[in-house]
Each structure stands twice: as C-alpha cells, then as structure tokens.
Design a protein around this motif. Structure first.
Motif, mmCIF file in Angstrom:
data_model
loop_
_atom_site.group_PDB
_atom_site.id
_atom_site.type_symbol
_atom_site.label_atom_id
_atom_site.label_comp_id
_atom_site.label_asym_id
_atom_site.label_seq_id
_atom_site.Cartn_x
_atom_site.Cartn_y
_atom_site.Cartn_z
ATOM 1 N N ARG A 100 1.091 11.851 -9.963
ATOM 2 C CA ARG A 100 0.434 13.158 -9.857
ATOM 3 C C ARG A 100 1.428 14.316 -9.811
ATOM 4 O O ARG A 100 1.033 15.463 -9.786
ATOM 5 C CB ARG A 100 -0.431 13.211 -8.603
ATOM 6 N N GLY A 101 2.707 13.994 -9.765
ATOM 7 C CA GLY A 101 3.725 15.030 -9.731
ATOM 8 C C GLY A 101 3.957 15.627 -8.355
ATOM 9 O O GLY A 101 4.570 16.683 -8.222
ATOM 10 N N LEU A 102 3.488 14.960 -7.315
ATOM 11 C CA LEU A 102 3.650 15.448 -5.947
ATOM 12 C C LEU A 102 4.999 15.061 -5.347
ATOM 13 O O LEU A 102 5.467 15.696 -4.409
ATOM 14 C CB LEU A 102 2.521 14.913 -5.058
ATOM 15 N N LYS A 103 5.581 13.970 -5.844
ATOM 16 C CA LYS A 103 6.884 13.475 -5.371
ATOM 17 C C LYS A 103 7.754 13.191 -6.576
ATOM 18 O O LYS A 103 7.262 12.885 -7.652
ATOM 19 C CB LYS A 103 6.719 12.167 -4.584
ATOM 20 N N ARG A 130 0.827 -1.209 0.000
ATOM 21 C CA ARG A 130 0.000 0.000 0.000
ATOM 22 C C ARG A 130 0.861 1.259 0.000
ATOM 23 O O ARG A 130 0.563 2.238 -0.683
ATOM 24 C CB ARG A 130 -0.928 0.008 1.199
ATOM 25 N N LYS A 131 1.940 1.235 0.761
ATOM 26 C CA LYS A 131 2.851 2.375 0.819
ATOM 27 C C LYS A 131 3.481 2.624 -0.552
ATOM 28 O O LYS A 131 3.559 3.767 -1.020
ATOM 29 C CB LYS A 131 3.933 2.096 1.866
ATOM 30 N N SER A 132 3.940 1.572 -1.212
ATOM 31 C CA SER A 132 4.565 1.740 -2.521
ATOM 32 C C SER A 132 3.547 2.188 -3.566
ATOM 33 O O SER A 132 3.870 2.995 -4.439
ATOM 34 C CB SER A 132 5.282 0.463 -2.959
ATOM 35 N N ALA A 133 2.315 1.691 -3.471
ATOM 36 C CA ALA A 133 1.275 2.133 -4.403
ATOM 37 C C ALA A 133 0.964 3.615 -4.187
ATOM 38 O O ALA A 133 0.762 4.358 -5.147
ATOM 39 C CB ALA A 133 0.018 1.289 -4.231
ATOM 40 N N GLY A 134 0.944 4.047 -2.938
ATOM 41 C CA GLY A 134 0.718 5.459 -2.633
ATOM 42 C C GLY A 134 1.835 6.336 -3.153
ATOM 43 O O GLY A 134 1.592 7.416 -3.708
ATOM 44 N N LEU A 135 3.053 5.880 -3.004
ATOM 45 C CA LEU A 135 4.198 6.626 -3.529
ATOM 46 C C LEU A 135 4.122 6.713 -5.045
ATOM 47 O O LEU A 135 4.356 7.775 -5.635
ATOM 48 C CB LEU A 135 5.515 5.981 -3.093
#
Length: 66
Positions: A33-36, A22-27
C-alpha cells in the motif's frame, strides 16, 4: 524436560510462529500500500508467505528422544 513441558513449549512456539507470520503479512501489505518502505530489495510476492505451515498440525518429534 518432561513430555508435558516439551508439548507446552511446542504449543507456545507454534503460537509465536503464527504471530510472526501475521506480522510479516501485515508488513507486506503495508509495503504493498506504500505505507512502509520495503525491508528487502527483492520484490515481495504472496509466494513469500505460506500461511498453511503456521496452521498445520503439530509436527511429530524427530531426532532425539528423551
């Protein structure tokens, strides 16, 4: 380690693995989205994330017994 302790460890490791997926999918979504900024230089595609493995039934104990 007793049989019940082995089972408890397997359950806890499975929960941890689900969290990591879940963490990797969120990243990946944040990068999309260009947030990170990407952590890797290779393009990230949905094929990099196999959610079904994290939610599968517990694997049988292979290898050592005892």
């Amino acid at each position: 380690m007793t049989e019940s302790e082995r089972y408890e460890l397997l359950v806890l490791m499975s929960i941890y693995q689900i969290g990591q997926v879940r963490k990797s999918a969120g990243l990946a979504e944040a990068v999309r989205r260009g947030l990170k900024s990407p952590l890797l230089y290779a393009p990230i595609t949905p094929a990099h994330f196999c959610h079904s493995a994290a939610y599968s039934t517990f694997p049988s104990r292979g290898g050592r017994e005892g």
